[in-house]
Structures are given as structure tokens and as C-alpha cells.
Design a protein around this motif. Structure first.
Motif, PDB file in Angstrom:
ATOM      1  N   UNK A 215      13.443  11.430 -14.826  1.00  0.00           N
ATOM      2  CA  UNK A 215      14.533  11.421 -13.848  1.00  0.00           C
ATOM      3  C   UNK A 215      14.187  12.329 -12.665  1.00  0.00           C
ATOM      4  N   UNK A 216      13.711  13.536 -12.964  1.00  0.00           N
ATOM      5  CA  UNK A 216      13.336  14.465 -11.891  1.00  0.00           C
ATOM      6  C   UNK A 216      12.130  13.953 -11.110  1.00  0.00           C
ATOM      7  N   UNK A 217      11.159  13.356 -11.815  1.00  0.00           N
ATOM      8  CA  UNK A 217       9.978  12.834 -11.139  1.00  0.00           C
ATOM      9  C   UNK A 217      10.352  11.713 -10.172  1.00  0.00           C
ATOM     10  N   UNK A 218      11.193  10.795 -10.622  1.00  0.00           N
ATOM     11  CA  UNK A 218      11.609   9.681  -9.768  1.00  0.00           C
ATOM     12  C   UNK A 218      12.472  10.181  -8.611  1.00  0.00           C
ATOM     13  N   UNK A 219      13.332  11.156  -8.881  1.00  0.00           N
ATOM     14  CA  UNK A 219      14.150  11.748  -7.816  1.00  0.00           C
ATOM     15  C   UNK A 219      13.271  12.399  -6.755  1.00  0.00           C
ATOM     16  N   UNK A 220      12.216  13.070  -7.206  1.00  0.00           N
ATOM     17  CA  UNK A 220      11.284  13.719  -6.273  1.00  0.00           C
ATOM     18  C   UNK A 220      10.564  12.695  -5.415  1.00  0.00           C
ATOM     19  N   UNK A 221      10.129  11.590  -6.022  1.00  0.00           N
ATOM     20  CA  UNK A 221       9.466  10.524  -5.266  1.00  0.00           C
ATOM     21  C   UNK A 221      10.423   9.932  -4.241  1.00  0.00           C
ATOM     22  N   UNK A 222      11.684   9.739  -4.643  1.00  0.00           N
ATOM     23  CA  UNK A 222      12.692   9.208  -3.718  1.00  0.00           C
ATOM     24  C   UNK A 222      12.890  10.153  -2.540  1.00  0.00           C
TER      25      UNK A 222
ATOM     26  N   UNK B 277       0.787  -1.228   0.000  1.00  0.00           N
ATOM     27  CA  UNK B 277       0.000   0.000   0.000  1.00  0.00           C
ATOM     28  C   UNK B 277       0.814   1.270   0.000  1.00  0.00           C
ATOM     29  N   UNK B 278       2.116   1.177   0.336  1.00  0.00           N
ATOM     30  CA  UNK B 278       2.941   2.388   0.333  1.00  0.00           C
ATOM     31  C   UNK B 278       3.102   2.964  -1.069  1.00  0.00           C
ATOM     32  N   UNK B 279       2.844   2.162  -2.102  1.00  0.00           N
ATOM     33  CA  UNK B 279       2.983   2.636  -3.477  1.00  0.00           C
ATOM     34  C   UNK B 279       1.779   3.461  -3.926  1.00  0.00           C
ATOM     35  N   UNK B 280       0.679   3.351  -3.193  1.00  0.00           N
ATOM     36  CA  UNK B 280      -0.602   3.857  -3.695  1.00  0.00           C
ATOM     37  C   UNK B 280      -0.645   5.383  -3.782  1.00  0.00           C
ATOM     38  N   UNK B 281      -0.317   6.079  -2.694  1.00  0.00           N
ATOM     39  CA  UNK B 281      -0.441   7.543  -2.678  1.00  0.00           C
ATOM     40  C   UNK B 281       0.359   8.211  -3.789  1.00  0.00           C
ATOM     41  N   UNK B 282       1.659   7.867  -3.985  1.00  0.00           N
ATOM     42  CA  UNK B 282       2.397   8.513  -5.070  1.00  0.00           C
ATOM     43  C   UNK B 282       1.791   8.257  -6.447  1.00  0.00           C
ATOM     44  N   UNK B 283       1.240   7.049  -6.647  1.00  0.00           N
ATOM     45  CA  UNK B 283       0.622   6.744  -7.944  1.00  0.00           C
ATOM     46  C   UNK B 283      -0.573   7.649  -8.191  1.00  0.00           C
ATOM     47  N   UNK B 284      -1.441   7.791  -7.198  1.00  0.00           N
ATOM     48  CA  UNK B 284      -2.636   8.615  -7.387  1.00  0.00           C
ATOM     49  C   UNK B 284      -2.307  10.106  -7.388  1.00  0.00           C
ATOM     50  N   UNK B 285      -1.293  10.493  -6.648  1.00  0.00           N
ATOM     51  CA  UNK B 285      -0.852  11.892  -6.705  1.00  0.00           C
ATOM     52  C   UNK B 285      -0.308  12.201  -8.095  1.00  0.00           C
ATOM     53  N   UNK B 286       0.465  11.273  -8.646  1.00  0.00           N
ATOM     54  CA  UNK B 286       0.989  11.438 -10.008  1.00  0.00           C
ATOM     55  C   UNK B 286      -0.156  11.533 -11.015  1.00  0.00           C
ATOM     56  N   UNK B 287      -1.142  10.656 -10.899  1.00  0.00           N
ATOM     57  CA  UNK B 287      -2.287  10.675 -11.817  1.00  0.00           C
ATOM     58  C   UNK B 287      -3.097  11.959 -11.656  1.00  0.00           C
ATOM     59  N   UNK B 288      -3.168  12.466 -10.423  1.00  0.00           N
ATOM     60  CA  UNK B 288      -3.872  13.727 -10.191  1.00  0.00           C
ATOM     61  C   UNK B 288      -3.161  14.881 -10.886  1.00  0.00           C
ATOM     62  N   UNK B 289      -1.817  14.872 -10.838  1.00  0.00           N
ATOM     63  CA  UNK B 289      -1.060  15.928 -11.520  1.00  0.00           C
ATOM     64  C   UNK B 289      -1.263  15.838 -13.028  1.00  0.00           C
ATOM     65  N   UNK B 290      -1.384  14.615 -13.539  1.00  0.00           N
ATOM     66  CA  UNK B 290      -1.674  14.432 -14.959  1.00  0.00           C
ATOM     67  C   UNK B 290      -3.091  14.908 -15.273  1.00  0.00           C
TER      68      UNK B 290
ATOM     69  N   UNK C 175       3.907  17.647 -11.252  1.00  0.00           N
ATOM     70  CA  UNK C 175       3.197  18.368 -12.318  1.00  0.00           C
ATOM     71  C   UNK C 175       4.170  19.189 -13.163  1.00  0.00           C
ATOM     72  N   UNK C 176       5.054  19.900 -12.509  1.00  0.00           N
ATOM     73  CA  UNK C 176       5.958  20.788 -13.246  1.00  0.00           C
ATOM     74  C   UNK C 176       7.191  20.053 -13.805  1.00  0.00           C
ATOM     75  N   UNK C 177       7.333  18.773 -13.463  1.00  0.00           N
ATOM     76  CA  UNK C 177       8.422  17.960 -14.040  1.00  0.00           C
ATOM     77  C   UNK C 177       7.918  17.097 -15.188  1.00  0.00           C
ATOM     78  N   UNK C 178       6.785  17.454 -15.748  1.00  0.00           N
ATOM     79  CA  UNK C 178       6.204  16.695 -16.853  1.00  0.00           C
ATOM     80  C   UNK C 178       7.245  16.460 -17.944  1.00  0.00           C
TER      81      UNK C 178
END
Length: 275
Positions: free
Chosen positions: A198-205, A50-63, A191-194
Motif C-alpha cells: 500500500x505504501x509502495x503504490x502510494x509512493x509511486x502515485x 515506456x512511462x512504466x519502465x523507470x519505476x519498475x527498474x527503480x523498484x528492482x534496484x531497491x530489491x 526500499x524502506x517500505x519493503x
């Protein structure tokens, strides 16, 4: 042109927005099964998934903020979802209190709403600068001031007799939404790293490390695989990295219905079976 080439390259990747939603929904159900039945011996790996869920939906929300036909309607839907979740969970816990101590604090809609509002305000300001539009600049900065003032005073509003608590429940603040300011900032940066994976994954990390709190007093390495597991949200970078930028099949209303419905059903079963 460079960003366009990147997006064209990503179009060959296997996962669409629909695929990401399905992955997120499946993992979310595992997480909430653990939340509602942890006392019955449901294994910890359920909530690890379940730890994967929030970033996935946050990413989809930004999309979603990028491609929606109407941001106002998008924000309105998130606001209705957030208010409904808040009052649904509050009422459920009052009518059916859990003897096992299950707490309902689930409201990803509130987090997504905060992200959407911030992105909208920032975009107004950026548009004002780009187009030398003083009206947009003034409106944007006024809205930004209101957002910041509300968020930094929301805790004090709760002390206002009768109406204070309901205002804060209805209008989420950065400090009270699921995931707090870290998740809100994560959504804005994604959203702004569309187009820049690399930047998106770095931000998630970075968000994973901050949420885990490796520097916290009393930190123990062993707890990373038992209790302090928020760092595992870094693994959400794998499906996000495989996202091809396409929406895929539409399921706009499904999540708005499924999210509160499955939480309510699982909670009621948890309370009734172990009452």
C-alpha cells in the motif's frame, strides 16, 4: 512476524523479479523506439508504455540492494554502467549527430547509483542508532554530509575549467540523473517500505503526480494524453503489486549489456537511415 506474514502472502503472487525485468525491458524497447524514431511517425503510445519502465527498474534496484551479497560490488557495477553510458552517449552524438534532433540523455544507471549510495549511507546511520555504535554514526553522518555537499554543489563544479564537467559526468548528482530527485527519493522510500505494498503504490502515485506537475503554470488537461504523460508511470504499480518477492531466473549481467547496446543500435540506425 507481521512483515514475515505479509511477505509469505505475497509469495503466491505471479510475478518474480525476473518477470518484472522482462516486462521492464520490453516496455523500455518500445519507449526507446519512439525516442529514436518519433519523427518517422512512431505513435505516442509507444512512449506511454515506456512511462512504466523507470519505476519498475527503480523498484528492482531497491530489491537488489536488499538481497545483494556485496553492496560495494553492486554500487561499483552501477558506477561503471553510469560512467559508460555517459561517455557512450556523448561520443555517439559527437561522432554521429542526429539531423532529426534525437537527443541521448538515457542513463538509468546514474539514478540507480544515487539511490544505492543513499540507501547505504542511511543504513549505516540506522545501524549506528540501533546498536549504539558511535563509529557507524560518525561515519554515516560524515558520508551523508559529503553526499549532500556534492549534490548541492555539482552545478557549480561544471564551471571548473577542464575537469569540472568530467567530474559531474562521472559522478551523478540527484539533480542531473534521469528523473532527478523525485526518482531518487522514490527508490529510497520503496526500499524502506519493503513488505508494505500500500505504501509502495502510494509512493509511486505521489511520484507520478509530482513528475507530471499538475500545478504547473499553463497546465492543460488535454496535454495529459499527448505531451505531459509522465503521470502514466502510476500504471507501473500494477506489475509491482503482483511481485511475489522472489528473484526468479538470474540475469545479472544481461541488463548491464542490453541497456546500452540497444540504445546505441537504435540511435545508429536512426541516424544512418535518415541521414
Amino acid at each position: 512476524m507481521e512483515k514475515s506474514n505479509k511477505l509469505e502472502k505475497y509469495s503466491k503472487l505471479p510475478l518474480s523479479g525476473f518477470s518484472l525485468k522482462i516486462i521492464g525491458i520490453i516496455l523500455m524497447v518500445f519507449d526507446h523506439i519512439h525516442q529514436m524514431f518519433y519523427f518517422a511517425g512512431i505513435p505516442t503510445w509507444f512512449t506511454m508504455l515506456g512511462r512504466l519502465v523507470a519505476p519498475i527498474f527503480i523498484f528492482l534496484s531497491s530489491e537488489g540492494m536488499r538481497y545483494t551479497h556485496s553492496r560495494l560490488k553492486y554500487i561499483r557495477n552501477l558506477a561503471f554502467g553510469s560512467i559508460f553510458m555517459t561517455f557512450m552517449t556523448t561520443i555517439l552524438q559527437r561522432v554521429l549527430p542526429s539531423e532529426e534532433g534525437v537527443m541521448l540523455m538515457n542513463n538509468i544507471f546514474g539514478t540507480m547509483l544515487s539511490i544505492a549510495v543513499c540507501i547505504s549511507v542511511i543504513d549505516i546511520i540506522i545501524s549506528g542508532f540501533k546498536n549504539s555504535n558511535w563509529k557507524n554514526l560518525i561515519v554515516g553522518f560524515l558520508l551523508l554530509a559529503l553526499v549532500l555537499i556534492y549534490n548541492f554543489t555539482s552545478m557549480y563544479l561544471m564551471a571548473v575549467p577542464v575537469v569540472g564537467i568530467y567530474i559531474v559526468l562521472a559522478i551523478p548528482s540527484f539533480f542531473m540523473v534521469e528523473g532527478g530527485p523525485v526518482f531518487v527519493i522514490l527508490g529510497i522510500i520503496l526500499y524502506y517500505c519493503k513488505g508494505n505494498k500500500v505504501l509502495q503504490i502510494t509512493t509511486i502515485a505521489a511520484a507520478s503526480i509530482i513528475s507530471t506537475g499538475f500545478w504547473a503554470s499553463g497546465f492543460e488537461f488535454n496535454s495529459l494524453f499527448s505531451e505531459n504523460i509522465q503521470w502514466m508511470m502510476i500504471f507501473s504499480a500494477i506489475p509491482i503489486a503482483l511481485y511475489n518477492g522472489k528473484e526468479g531466473k538470474k540475469m545479472k549481467k544481461f541488463f548491464y549489456v542490453f541497456y546500452p547496446a540497444h540504445i546505441a543500435v537504435l540511435y545508429i540506425i536512426s541516424v544512418m537511415i535518415f541521414k
